[in-house]
Design a protein around this motif. Sequence first.
Motif, PDB file in Angstrom:
ATOM      1  N   GLU A 472       0.826  -1.204   0.000  1.00 33.96           N
ATOM      2  CA  GLU A 472       0.000   0.000   0.000  1.00 33.96           C
ATOM      3  C   GLU A 472       0.861   1.255   0.000  1.00 33.96           C
ATOM      4  N   GLY A 473       0.216   2.369  -0.337  1.00 33.21           N
ATOM      5  CA  GLY A 473       0.918   3.641  -0.452  1.00 33.21           C
ATOM      6  C   GLY A 473       0.424   4.658   0.548  1.00 33.21           C
ATOM      7  N   LYS A 515       5.135   4.271  -1.952  1.00 35.53           N
ATOM      8  CA  LYS A 515       4.462   2.995  -1.763  1.00 35.53           C
ATOM      9  C   LYS A 515       5.462   1.949  -1.310  1.00 35.53           C
TER      10      LYS A 515
END
Length: 665
Positions: A472-473, A515
């Motif tokens: 995820e970012g 990310k």
Amino acid sequence: MVNVAHTLENLHHESRSFRPHAAFAAHANATSYEYKKAGVDRLQYWREAALRLAWRQPFTEILDWSDAPVARWFHDGTLNACDNAVDRHVREGRGDRVAFHFVGEPGDTETLTYSDIHERVQKAANGLVALGLGKGDRVAIYLPQIPEAVVAMLACARIGAIHSVVFGGFSAESLRQRIDDAEAKLVITADGGNRRGAHLALKPLVDEALASHGEGTAHPEPCASVEHVLVVRRTGQETAWTEGRDVWWHDAVDPQPAEHEPEWVEAEHPLFILYTSGTTGTPKGLFHTTGGYLTGAAHTHRIVFDLKPDDVYWCTADVGWITGHSYIVYGPMINGATQVLYEGTPNTPHEGRWWEIVEQFKVTILYTAPTAIRTFMKWGEAIPQQFDLSSLRLLGSVGEPINPEAWMWYRRVIGGDRCPIVDTWWQTETGAIMISPLPGVTATKPGSAMTAMPGVCVDVVDDAGRPVPNGEGGYLVITEPWPSMLRGIWGNRHRYVSTYWNHFDGMYFAGDGAKKDVDGDLWLLGRVDDVMNVSGHRLTTTEIEHSLVAHPWVAEAAVVGASDEVTGQAVVAFVIVRGDAHGVPEDGDEVAAALREHVRHQIGSLAKPRTILVVSEVPKTRSGKIMRRLLRDVAEDRPTGDVTTLADPSVMDAIRTGLEAGTGD
């Protein structure tokens, strides 16, 4: 702030990985033990790095964080930056080592040893003292990429003055803003420099900056702080003169004695101020102090670039930027590097100029920007293939996220598939590299800066400041103080705190999105103000640019968000087609249609540019950075802002004409 938590969820996972060659790893400066050592005792790790410097008075305390977010590193020690960069090598028997192979754009060259630099800096220091400069005074330096720029910086450091280098491409107004904010007492400039076969005047811009502009203007009075203007004769062009204020370098410096005792300063004494423009308001005068900054710059330079005594190192940045400060002047010189210093552009007098220089001086380490790499891709690989690049053993990237295709081209065409690539992330604010592979240690992925440097603590967090999981970012933050961190914004602590420390409790917010991939490696997304909101979906300009450049027709792409009544923002792309690409339609609309479909396939329909304009060039500053602000002006049909810092201001007229003709819709 913008939520960037899912900006790269549609980007394919980069499966390519390049392990270090065993022969390189066997002799690398860094080993995996760097990470272990820093993990066990981070402060002790930085203490050992600091002890590689030459201290006049040894420090006893490593870090004082009691006045957070202003740090004090090694504060009770004393040293001098010029002594570390120059004198130390002379007294330890390395004076005959070449410090710089200078190459002027017209073809003039000069080889300077550390002893030569030592002599010139001492004369310059005495010249500055004779002009009334001393410890704590500010000096604005506005010079081309010539040896005197390095000498001027080091001479300021030698006497304890604080230098503020202003890139020679900045306008008179930008120069005046920086002089006024720092209250500079002296300006060091040149009659001019060489640029694309012509003389670029500098002294007239200084005269304009210091003059009164009349009532009702931003500068109704002449600049009050500047007492003298010290002028290097570089081009020999006719130069206006103000008697009593203006002084020739050869008159004020050259006759001085080559003996000068350095001013020994405390570790937290300010070394320099460097201004960043920001998106709004006046430029921010970021300032760095001596001991911590030098520790970070020298240590990272040694282990990231694997510097050896016989290397020839070339950082292509201008000394007017932080990359030039940290990785031309201070870091490499402290480490005793032999460097190339080049005044000109990559295509003067021909598009193989850089590779000609690499061949001539047998450059072993090259540190440059993705923009330059993509430009070379556009020109075609036949050009570098005309030159012997076999001396190269390590390649570096800096300035912006590098797309995987450019990374691979750099590795294959320039590095011959044998050179490790260090893709570095850092900022003017951080002073030194914060995220990078370590050559000989890290298995690298094209386009990823990989992991934080040993002794550096970074994370990617969501809106609430919580670390995001792998895959995820979010927002890139630094969670612990580091030696080369900025100590503030000159004269404005409140702005320093509100700009960098108010977003997340106790963490420095870098302003960039990032990310973590499934392995936890870091992918930089660029500034969060380059995040677009298209129909409620967050897209970064970087991911779309990467997608476009992945197409075999495209050499370079610049993407901006433009206001749209339906979607909130729409994607507008400006692309440069590769000169050696095959099968490219002559009709720009056909090119645009194919590229829109390519982006849809790679990322999704929402990312498809509303408009793609095929252009011959995108607006860039003279340092090579794309000016996306100007492209947004065009895309939203606003008057184009200041173009004086562009390498070619006429580019904007051509782009606007093409957009008005509807190309690519």
